[in-house]
Design a protein around this motif. Structure first.
Motif, short mmCIF file in Angstrom:
data_model
loop_
_atom_site.label_atom_id
_atom_site.label_comp_id
_atom_site.label_asym_id
_atom_site.label_seq_id
_atom_site.Cartn_x
_atom_site.Cartn_y
_atom_site.Cartn_z
N HIS A 25 -37.69 12.96 18.46
CA HIS A 25 -39.16 12.86 18.47
C HIS A 25 -39.62 11.64 19.25
O HIS A 25 -40.65 11.69 19.96
N GLU A 26 -38.89 10.53 19.13
CA GLU A 26 -39.25 9.31 19.84
C GLU A 26 -38.76 9.30 21.28
O GLU A 26 -39.04 8.35 22.02
N ARG A 27 -37.99 10.34 21.66
CA ARG A 27 -37.40 10.39 22.99
C ARG A 27 -36.58 9.13 23.27
O ARG A 27 -36.69 8.52 24.35
N ASP A 28 -35.78 8.79 22.29
CA ASP A 28 -34.99 7.56 22.35
C ASP A 28 -33.52 7.95 22.51
O ASP A 28 -32.84 8.36 21.56
N GLY A 29 -33.01 7.84 23.75
CA GLY A 29 -31.63 8.20 24.03
C GLY A 29 -30.63 7.27 23.36
O GLY A 29 -29.57 7.70 22.89
N MET A 30 -30.95 5.98 23.32
CA MET A 30 -30.04 5.02 22.68
C MET A 30 -29.91 5.31 21.19
O MET A 30 -28.81 5.26 20.63
N ALA A 31 -31.00 5.62 20.54
CA ALA A 31 -30.95 5.94 19.11
C ALA A 31 -30.17 7.24 18.87
O ALA A 31 -29.43 7.37 17.89
N LEU A 32 -30.33 8.19 19.80
CA LEU A 32 -29.60 9.44 19.67
C LEU A 32 -28.09 9.22 19.75
O LEU A 32 -27.32 9.75 18.94
N LEU A 33 -27.65 8.39 20.70
CA LEU A 33 -26.23 8.07 20.81
C LEU A 33 -25.74 7.29 19.59
O LEU A 33 -24.62 7.50 19.11
N ALA A 34 -26.58 6.38 19.07
CA ALA A 34 -26.19 5.61 17.89
C ALA A 34 -26.01 6.51 16.67
O ALA A 34 -25.06 6.36 15.89
N VAL A 35 -26.91 7.49 16.50
CA VAL A 35 -26.78 8.43 15.38
C VAL A 35 -25.51 9.24 15.50
O VAL A 35 -24.76 9.41 14.52
N LEU A 36 -25.21 9.74 16.67
CA LEU A 36 -24.01 10.55 16.86
C LEU A 36 -22.74 9.75 16.61
O LEU A 36 -21.81 10.21 15.94
N LEU A 37 -22.69 8.53 17.15
CA LEU A 37 -21.48 7.72 17.01
C LEU A 37 -21.28 7.25 15.57
O LEU A 37 -20.18 7.35 15.01
N LEU A 38 -22.34 6.73 14.94
CA LEU A 38 -22.20 6.20 13.58
C LEU A 38 -21.98 7.32 12.56
O LEU A 38 -21.30 7.12 11.55
N SER A 39 -22.53 8.49 12.81
CA SER A 39 -22.26 9.62 11.92
C SER A 39 -20.83 10.11 12.08
O SER A 39 -20.17 10.48 11.10
N PHE A 40 -20.34 10.10 13.31
CA PHE A 40 -18.95 10.51 13.55
C PHE A 40 -17.97 9.48 12.98
O PHE A 40 -16.84 9.83 12.62
N LEU A 41 -18.40 8.22 12.86
CA LEU A 41 -17.51 7.17 12.38
C LEU A 41 -17.07 7.43 10.94
O LEU A 41 -15.88 7.27 10.61
N SER A 42 -17.98 7.80 10.07
CA SER A 42 -17.61 8.04 8.67
C SER A 42 -16.63 9.19 8.54
O SER A 42 -15.68 9.13 7.75
N THR A 43 -16.84 10.24 9.35
CA THR A 43 -15.90 11.36 9.34
C THR A 43 -14.53 10.93 9.85
O THR A 43 -13.48 11.33 9.31
N LEU A 44 -14.51 10.10 10.87
CA LEU A 44 -13.26 9.62 11.44
C LEU A 44 -12.49 8.75 10.44
O LEU A 44 -11.27 8.89 10.29
N VAL A 45 -13.21 7.86 9.77
CA VAL A 45 -12.56 7.00 8.78
C VAL A 45 -12.02 7.83 7.61
O VAL A 45 -10.90 7.60 7.12
N GLY A 46 -12.80 8.80 7.15
CA GLY A 46 -12.32 9.67 6.08
C GLY A 46 -11.10 10.47 6.49
O GLY A 46 -10.18 10.68 5.68
#
Length: 255
Positions: free
Chosen positions: A11-32
């Motif tokens: 909604h904010e058209r924020d590419g940096m935030a989009l990449l941060a959400v994808l990476l940090l969400s993937f991090l918890s799955t990776l650690v688990g």
């Protein structure tokens, strides 16, 4: 929560935030995935009759907890160490940890370059997440622990659970367990003196003669009619004196 942050970044058209959400969400799955393990509970290999193995837990404040069970239950819940078997070997775990560290670093960098609204959304989501962790930790134990494979029954006794002296609490724990063997094998519960040995012998004699019986009307267990404080005072001699510190309030012992 990740979906909400993803929608906010779009909604904010924020590419940096989009990449941060994808990476940090993937991090918890990776650690688990890297820390995945299974619990191996102890099991009896030999097929023979299982004896009773009651457990008595002595807490630092003088309280006692008596668990009446057989050896299989005691082995699984108390005195046999459980074993965690990890599904990843050391090399795989190190590689996953390295990848997780890189994902975290780039996720933080992207989040730092995101817009202020996206950063506020991340801050609010992590506050809610930490509050949820605190709420879950405060829930009753029966909501977090599945003990459906065990038949748990609480026994109620006629006298109160809180006692003014440690001697009375110790006597009640002996009466409930029906033996003094655990007192003799546990260091620090009773002084290794002749008088205390006589007290333990008399306690065992009373328990053997009149064990705890359940009242048919109240369904409560009744302790044998014996005064442990009076008997201890008699065997210690007329010169025995009870000294208490008036500046401190002793905590009541519980059984």
């Amino acid at each position: 929560m990740s979906c909400g942050l993803l929608g906010l970044s779009i909604h904010e058209r924020d590419g940096m935030a989009l990449l941060a959400v994808l990476l940090l969400s993937f991090l918890s799955t990776l650690v688990g995935f890297g820390c995945q393990w299974k619990l191996k509970l102890p099991s009896r290999i030999a097929k023979r009759q299982v004896p009773r193995s009651d457990v008595v837990i002595n807490y630092p404040n003088g309280a006692f907890l008596v668990i009446k069970c057989n050896e299989n239950v005691a082995r699984a819940l108390y005195w046999h160490p459980e074993e965690c078997i990890y599904r990843r070997n050391t090399r795989e775990y190190r590689l996953i940890s390295l990848l997780g560290t890189l994902v975290l670093m780039f996720g933080v960098i992207f989040l730092g370059n995101a817009r202020i609204n996206s950063q506020l959304g991340f801050a609010a989501s992590y506050i809610v997440l930490n509050a949820a962790y605190w709420v879950v930790a405060a829930l009753p134990q029966r909501w977090n622990w599945d003990l459906g494979c065990y038949n748990i029954k609480t026994e109620h006794y006629s006298s109160r659970e809180d006692n003014k002296t440690f001697t009375t609490a110790l006597w009640k724990a002996i009466a409930i367990s029906g033996t003094t063997k655990w007192v003799r094998t546990s260091p620090g519960l009773a002084p290794a003196t002749e008088q205390w040995n006589l007290w333990l012998e008399e306690a065992q004699r009373v328990v053997d003669a009149t064990p705890c019986k359940q009242d048919n009307n109240t369904r409560e267990f009744i302790f044998p009619p014996w005064d442990p404080e009076r008997y201890l005072t008699e065997i210690l001699g007329p010169g025995g004196t009870i000294i208490s510190d008036k500046t401190e309030t002793p905590e009541d012992s519980m059984v």
